[in-house]
Design a protein around this motif. Structure first.
Motif, short mmCIF file in Angstrom:
data_model
loop_
_atom_site.label_atom_id
_atom_site.label_comp_id
_atom_site.label_asym_id
_atom_site.label_seq_id
_atom_site.Cartn_x
_atom_site.Cartn_y
_atom_site.Cartn_z
N ASP A 37 0.83 -1.21 0.00
CA ASP A 37 0.00 0.00 0.00
C ASP A 37 0.86 1.26 0.00
N LEU A 38 1.92 1.25 0.80
CA LEU A 38 2.81 2.42 0.86
C LEU A 38 3.54 2.60 -0.47
N ASP A 39 3.98 1.50 -1.08
CA ASP A 39 4.65 1.60 -2.37
C ASP A 39 3.72 2.18 -3.43
N ALA A 40 2.47 1.74 -3.42
CA ALA A 40 1.50 2.26 -4.38
C ALA A 40 1.20 3.72 -4.11
N ARG A 41 1.12 4.09 -2.85
CA ARG A 41 0.79 5.47 -2.48
C ARG A 41 1.89 6.44 -2.88
N TYR A 42 3.15 6.06 -2.66
CA TYR A 42 4.27 6.98 -2.89
C TYR A 42 5.03 6.70 -4.18
N GLY A 43 4.55 5.79 -5.02
CA GLY A 43 5.14 5.56 -6.32
C GLY A 43 6.43 4.78 -6.30
N ARG A 44 6.72 4.08 -5.23
CA ARG A 44 7.94 3.28 -5.17
C ARG A 44 7.72 1.97 -5.91
N GLY A 45 8.75 1.49 -6.54
CA GLY A 45 8.68 0.21 -7.20
C GLY A 45 8.15 0.31 -8.63
N ARG A 46 7.62 1.44 -9.02
CA ARG A 46 7.13 1.64 -10.38
C ARG A 46 8.30 2.04 -11.26
N ARG A 47 8.23 1.71 -12.54
CA ARG A 47 9.28 2.10 -13.47
C ARG A 47 9.18 3.60 -13.74
N SER A 48 10.30 4.25 -13.76
CA SER A 48 10.34 5.69 -13.98
C SER A 48 10.12 6.01 -15.46
N ARG A 49 9.43 7.11 -15.73
CA ARG A 49 9.22 7.57 -17.11
C ARG A 49 10.31 8.54 -17.55
#
Length: 170
Positions: free
Chosen positions: A40-52
């Motif tokens: 939930d924290l990763d989704a909330r703060y954008g961690r773990g997503r590939r950078s654009r």
């Protein structure tokens, strides 16, 4: 005991009240609905997503390279027109006539059309002439021109010369 019970209740109310923020351990939650898992924290703060950012930098680099290539092409083509011309002199010979001498230089043997205008004191056009230079004539030449005018001219202006491939006067 009455004081300690009310103090504990007040303390509990301050921590679990509707406006309180309690840090979460990130595990099972605190029972009050305020718990968050690591996902939930990763989704909330954008961690773990590939950078654009690399994609954006790549697109900007491609657009910049295309713009520079076009600019270089335009500078090379625009700086070498097939025909150039300049007005050497003019003279108003009468109220209905003016003469001019122009110099025409061509980079290749192409037909060129050179346009001259006679203008009056109020800058209106009172006469116009288009000279056609054949493709087989010398590439560098000086040409005389006589313009017939509607009324007295005060100046003669060379608009420029064009070819079949270059419609912008030079």
């Amino acid at each position: 005991m009455g004081n300690s019970t009310s103090a504990a209740a007040a303390s509990n109310q301050a921590v679990t009240g509707p406006t309180a923020f309690a840090p979460s351990s990130g595990g099972s939650g605190d029972g009050g609905g305020h718990g968050s898992s690591a996902a939930d924290l990763d989704a909330r703060y954008g961690r773990g997503r590939r950078s654009r950012r690399p994609l954006i930098i790549g697109v900007v680099a491609v657009v910049a390279a295309a713009g520079l290539a076009w600019l270089a092409w335009a500078a090379i083509v625009g700086s070498n027109p097939p025909v150039t011309s300049r007005l050497l002199r003019f003279e108003v010979t009468s109220a209905t006539s003016a003469t001019a001498t122009i110099q025409v230089d061509r980079t290749k043997s192409v037909e060129a059309n050179c346009r001259l205008q006679a203008k009056s004191a109020d800058f209106s056009i009172v006469g116009e002439l288009t000279l056609t230079i054949p493709a087989d004539s010398p590439r560098h030449q000086t040409l005389p021109a006589t313009l017939t005018t509607q009324r007295s001219a005060t100046s003669v202006v060379l608009i420029g010369c064009t070819t079949a491939d270059s419609h912008r006067p030079h």
